[in-house]
Motif scaffolding. Structure first.
Motif, PDB file in Angstrom:
ATOM      1  N   ASN A 169       0.828  -0.895   0.353  1.00  0.00           N
ATOM      2  CA  ASN A 169      -0.167  -0.160  -0.114  1.00  0.00           C
ATOM      3  C   ASN A 169       1.187   1.252   0.223  1.00  0.00           C
ATOM      4  OD1 ASN A 169      -2.789  -1.523   0.225  1.00  0.00           O
ATOM      5  ND2 ASN A 169      -1.819  -2.283   2.409  1.00  0.00           N
ATOM      6  N   HIS A 170       0.267   2.472  -0.758  1.00  0.00           N
ATOM      7  CA  HIS A 170       1.334   3.048  -0.865  1.00  0.00           C
ATOM      8  C   HIS A 170       0.334   4.445  -0.898  1.00  0.00           C
ATOM      9  CE1 HIS A 170       5.021   1.423  -2.869  1.00  0.00           C
ATOM     10  NE2 HIS A 170       3.729   0.676  -3.950  1.00  0.00           N
ATOM     11  N   VAL A 171       0.440   5.287   0.338  1.00  0.00           N
ATOM     12  CA  VAL A 171      -0.308   6.692   0.243  1.00  0.00           C
ATOM     13  C   VAL A 171       1.322   7.617  -0.190  1.00  0.00           C
ATOM     14  CG1 VAL A 171      -0.904   8.411   2.236  1.00  0.00           C
ATOM     15  CG2 VAL A 171      -0.658   6.045   2.809  1.00  0.00           C
ATOM     16  N   LEU A 172       0.128   8.958  -0.756  1.00  0.00           N
ATOM     17  CA  LEU A 172       1.242  10.131  -2.210  1.00  0.00           C
ATOM     18  C   LEU A 172       0.363  10.923  -0.853  1.00  0.00           C
ATOM     19  CD1 LEU A 172       0.093   8.971  -5.602  1.00  0.00           C
ATOM     20  CD2 LEU A 172       1.973   8.033  -4.096  1.00  0.00           C
ATOM     21  N   THR A 173       1.147  11.617  -0.344  1.00  0.00           N
ATOM     22  CA  THR A 173       1.089  13.028  -0.324  1.00  0.00           C
ATOM     23  C   THR A 173       1.796  14.117  -0.547  1.00  0.00           C
ATOM     24  OG1 THR A 173       0.410  12.096   2.174  1.00  0.00           O
ATOM     25  CG2 THR A 173       1.005  14.259   2.489  1.00  0.00           C
ATOM     26  N   PRO A 174       1.248  15.248  -1.184  1.00  0.00           N
ATOM     27  CA  PRO A 174       1.848  16.968  -2.148  1.00  0.00           C
ATOM     28  C   PRO A 174       1.648  17.128  -0.491  1.00  0.00           C
ATOM     29  CG  PRO A 174      -0.181  15.984  -3.293  1.00  0.00           C
ATOM     30  CD  PRO A 174      -0.016  15.106  -1.943  1.00  0.00           C
ATOM     31  N   LEU A 175       3.547  17.814   0.175  1.00  0.00           N
ATOM     32  CA  LEU A 175       3.502  18.281   1.470  1.00  0.00           C
ATOM     33  C   LEU A 175       3.949  19.557   1.654  1.00  0.00           C
ATOM     34  CD1 LEU A 175       4.280  17.436   4.543  1.00  0.00           C
ATOM     35  CD2 LEU A 175       6.664  17.119   3.756  1.00  0.00           C
ATOM     36  N   SER A 176       3.239  20.387   2.186  1.00  0.00           N
ATOM     37  CA  SER A 176       3.643  21.726   2.081  1.00  0.00           C
ATOM     38  C   SER A 176       3.493  21.979   3.726  1.00  0.00           C
ATOM     39  CB  SER A 176       2.523  22.585   1.376  1.00  0.00           C
ATOM     40  OG  SER A 176       1.451  22.463   1.521  1.00  0.00           O
ATOM     41  N   ARG A 177       2.725  21.341   4.230  1.00  0.00           N
ATOM     42  CA  ARG A 177       2.182  21.752   5.895  1.00  0.00           C
ATOM     43  C   ARG A 177       3.328  20.451   6.490  1.00  0.00           C
ATOM     44  NH1 ARG A 177      -2.545  21.456   3.008  1.00  0.00           N
ATOM     45  NH2 ARG A 177      -3.772  23.444   3.666  1.00  0.00           N
ATOM     46  N   TYR A 178       4.419  21.235   6.609  1.00  0.00           N
ATOM     47  CA  TYR A 178       5.796  20.464   7.397  1.00  0.00           C
ATOM     48  C   TYR A 178       5.669  21.037   8.946  1.00  0.00           C
ATOM     49  CZ  TYR A 178       7.719  22.041   3.093  1.00  0.00           C
ATOM     50  OH  TYR A 178       8.089  22.302   1.814  1.00  0.00           O
ATOM     51  N   PHE A 179       4.225  21.281   9.483  1.00  0.00           N
ATOM     52  CA  PHE A 179       4.108  21.107  11.251  1.00  0.00           C
ATOM     53  C   PHE A 179       3.168  19.717  11.172  1.00  0.00           C
ATOM     54  CE2 PHE A 179       1.724  24.985   8.734  1.00  0.00           C
ATOM     55  CZ  PHE A 179       0.621  23.724   8.801  1.00  0.00           C
ATOM     56  N   ASN A 180       2.028  18.891  10.006  1.00  0.00           N
ATOM     57  CA  ASN A 180       2.015  17.620  10.423  1.00  0.00           C
ATOM     58  C   ASN A 180       2.244  16.550  10.379  1.00  0.00           C
ATOM     59  OD1 ASN A 180      -0.571  19.275  11.262  1.00  0.00           O
ATOM     60  ND2 ASN A 180      -1.206  19.525   9.006  1.00  0.00           N
ATOM     61  N   LEU A 181       3.659  16.339   9.449  1.00  0.00           N
ATOM     62  CA  LEU A 181       4.343  15.602   9.548  1.00  0.00           C
ATOM     63  C   LEU A 181       4.538  14.112  10.195  1.00  0.00           C
ATOM     64  CD1 LEU A 181       7.044  14.446   7.367  1.00  0.00           C
ATOM     65  CD2 LEU A 181       8.531  15.442   8.704  1.00  0.00           C
ATOM     66  N   ILE A 182       4.797  14.952  11.629  1.00  0.00           N
ATOM     67  CA  ILE A 182       5.033  13.863  12.241  1.00  0.00           C
ATOM     68  C   ILE A 182       3.831  13.283  12.479  1.00  0.00           C
ATOM     69  CG2 ILE A 182       5.560  13.230  15.015  1.00  0.00           C
ATOM     70  CD1 ILE A 182       8.204  15.737  14.238  1.00  0.00           C
ATOM     71  N   GLU A 183       3.053  13.671  13.041  1.00  0.00           N
ATOM     72  CA  GLU A 183       1.338  12.979  13.347  1.00  0.00           C
ATOM     73  C   GLU A 183       1.182  11.716  12.371  1.00  0.00           C
ATOM     74  OE1 GLU A 183      -2.768  13.838  15.526  1.00  0.00           O
ATOM     75  OE2 GLU A 183      -1.236  15.572  15.504  1.00  0.00           O
ATOM     76  N   TYR A 230      -2.355   2.352  -4.211  1.00  0.00           N
ATOM     77  CA  TYR A 230      -1.874   3.812  -4.440  1.00  0.00           C
ATOM     78  C   TYR A 230      -3.201   4.494  -3.608  1.00  0.00           C
ATOM     79  CZ  TYR A 230       2.147   2.249  -5.987  1.00  0.00           C
ATOM     80  OH  TYR A 230       3.205   1.522  -7.149  1.00  0.00           O
ATOM     81  N   VAL A 231      -2.754   5.251  -2.369  1.00  0.00           N
ATOM     82  CA  VAL A 231      -3.701   6.776  -2.379  1.00  0.00           C
ATOM     83  C   VAL A 231      -3.360   7.596  -1.963  1.00  0.00           C
ATOM     84  CG1 VAL A 231      -4.187   5.746   0.244  1.00  0.00           C
ATOM     85  CG2 VAL A 231      -5.987   6.770  -0.776  1.00  0.00           C
ATOM     86  N   VAL A 232      -3.932   9.210  -2.185  1.00  0.00           N
ATOM     87  CA  VAL A 232      -3.851  10.657  -1.616  1.00  0.00           C
ATOM     88  C   VAL A 232      -4.269  10.715  -0.649  1.00  0.00           C
ATOM     89  CG1 VAL A 232      -3.741  12.486  -3.112  1.00  0.00           C
ATOM     90  CG2 VAL A 232      -4.055  10.905  -4.593  1.00  0.00           C
ATOM     91  N   ILE A 233      -3.695  10.949   0.322  1.00  0.00           N
ATOM     92  CA  ILE A 233      -3.600  11.778   0.975  1.00  0.00           C
ATOM     93  C   ILE A 233      -3.613  12.826   2.133  1.00  0.00           C
ATOM     94  CG2 ILE A 233      -3.812  11.198   4.233  1.00  0.00           C
ATOM     95  CD1 ILE A 233      -6.240   9.394   2.607  1.00  0.00           C
ATOM     96  N   THR A 234      -3.711  13.972   1.919  1.00  0.00           N
ATOM     97  CA  THR A 234      -2.904  14.905   1.924  1.00  0.00           C
ATOM     98  C   THR A 234      -2.714  16.121   2.937  1.00  0.00           C
ATOM     99  OG1 THR A 234      -5.607  16.601   1.737  1.00  0.00           O
ATOM    100  CG2 THR A 234      -4.667  16.077  -0.712  1.00  0.00           C
ATOM    101  N   ASP A 235      -1.861  16.761   3.327  1.00  0.00           N
ATOM    102  CA  ASP A 235      -1.262  16.550   4.433  1.00  0.00           C
ATOM    103  C   ASP A 235      -1.921  17.384   5.341  1.00  0.00           C
ATOM    104  OD1 ASP A 235      -1.436  19.024   3.751  1.00  0.00           O
ATOM    105  OD2 ASP A 235       0.803  20.145   3.331  1.00  0.00           O
ATOM    106  N   ASP A 236      -3.367  17.909   5.489  1.00  0.00           N
ATOM    107  CA  ASP A 236      -3.721  17.993   6.603  1.00  0.00           C
ATOM    108  C   ASP A 236      -5.435  16.962   7.072  1.00  0.00           C
ATOM    109  OD1 ASP A 236      -5.329  18.369   4.825  1.00  0.00           O
ATOM    110  OD2 ASP A 236      -5.815  20.647   5.935  1.00  0.00           O
ATOM    111  N   ASP A 237      -4.632  15.449   5.664  1.00  0.00           N
ATOM    112  CA  ASP A 237      -6.028  14.788   6.580  1.00  0.00           C
ATOM    113  C   ASP A 237      -5.155  13.563   7.757  1.00  0.00           C
ATOM    114  OD1 ASP A 237      -7.082  16.045   4.673  1.00  0.00           O
ATOM    115  OD2 ASP A 237      -7.330  15.126   3.451  1.00  0.00           O
TER     116      ASP A 237
END
Length: 204
Positions: free
Chosen positions: A3-17, A81-88
């Motif tokens: 399983n692959h999660v694709l995350t376009p990342l700009s909200r770096y503060f959500n990286l850890i959670e 593959y699934v797209v999970i954006t960086d605040d989901d």
């Protein structure tokens, strides 16, 4: 099958959670960003960072990054593959729940935010999107609900407009109706990580 999660990342503060939840799930995490943007220290073999060229003018950046991934990364036919954006956020154990199915496309349910806050981009409704054939319409389904095998994903590209994700999903639905399975008791949480684009998750 991976399983692959694709995350376009700009909200770096959500990286850890978000990263902790994806790591717990056993999925491989793909961080997608524009060349020249922040690079992270090595997070381990379960994470791959991708840096792509900037999008054309007025092209929705997240959709551009997904197209670049499809065109330039290794996409395995039988992986999902699934797209999970960086605040989901995904529910705990999501992929263990989905691994019992072998269909080429799985549609899961999505709980949207229910506390409005100022943010960027269009306002989003607060209703729950249940995985159902009746909800394959504009505003009834989002990328986060669309778990697709690579052999189908790489046939399509995402238009550069805000609702390009629906257009992408609807194209696959039109061409591969027989490949869809709806899993309403599997969940993703939209705008779960504050500050989100249009709201934040409130479990009360």
């Amino acid at each position: 099958m991976t399983n692959h999660v694709l995350t376009p990342l700009s909200r770096y503060f959500n990286l850890i959670e978000l990263g902790n939840r994806i790591k717990e799930s056993g999925a491989h995490w793909h961080l997608l960003s524009i060349e020249g943007e922040h690079k992270f220290p090595n997070l381990g073999t379960w994470v791959t960072q991708h840096h792509f060229s900037p999008p054309p003018p007025d092209f929705w950046i997240g959709h551009h990054l997904i197209n670049e991934f499809i065109e330039k990364a290794v996409v395995n036919d039988d992986d999902r593959y699934v797209v999970i954006t960086d605040d989901d956020m995904i529910e705990p154990g999501l992929f263990s729940k989905l691994d019992q199915y072998h269909d080429d496309v799985l549609i899961i349910s999505m709980q949207r935010s229910n506390v409005p806050t100022p943010g960027n981009g269009p306002d989003c409704a607060f209703n729950t999107l249940i995985a159902s054939p009746e909800n394959i319409f504009h505003g009834g389904i989002g990328f986060e609900q669309f778990v697709v095998k690579g052999k189908l994903m790489k046939k399509y590209r995402v238009p550069g407009i805000y609702h390009g994700d629906f257009i992408f999903i609807n194209a696959v639905w039109h061409d591969h109706l027989e490949s869809f399975r709806f899993v309403p008791d599997a969940w993703v949480y939209f705008n779960a990580l504050p500050p989100g684009r249009a709201g934040r998750w409130d479990r009360s």
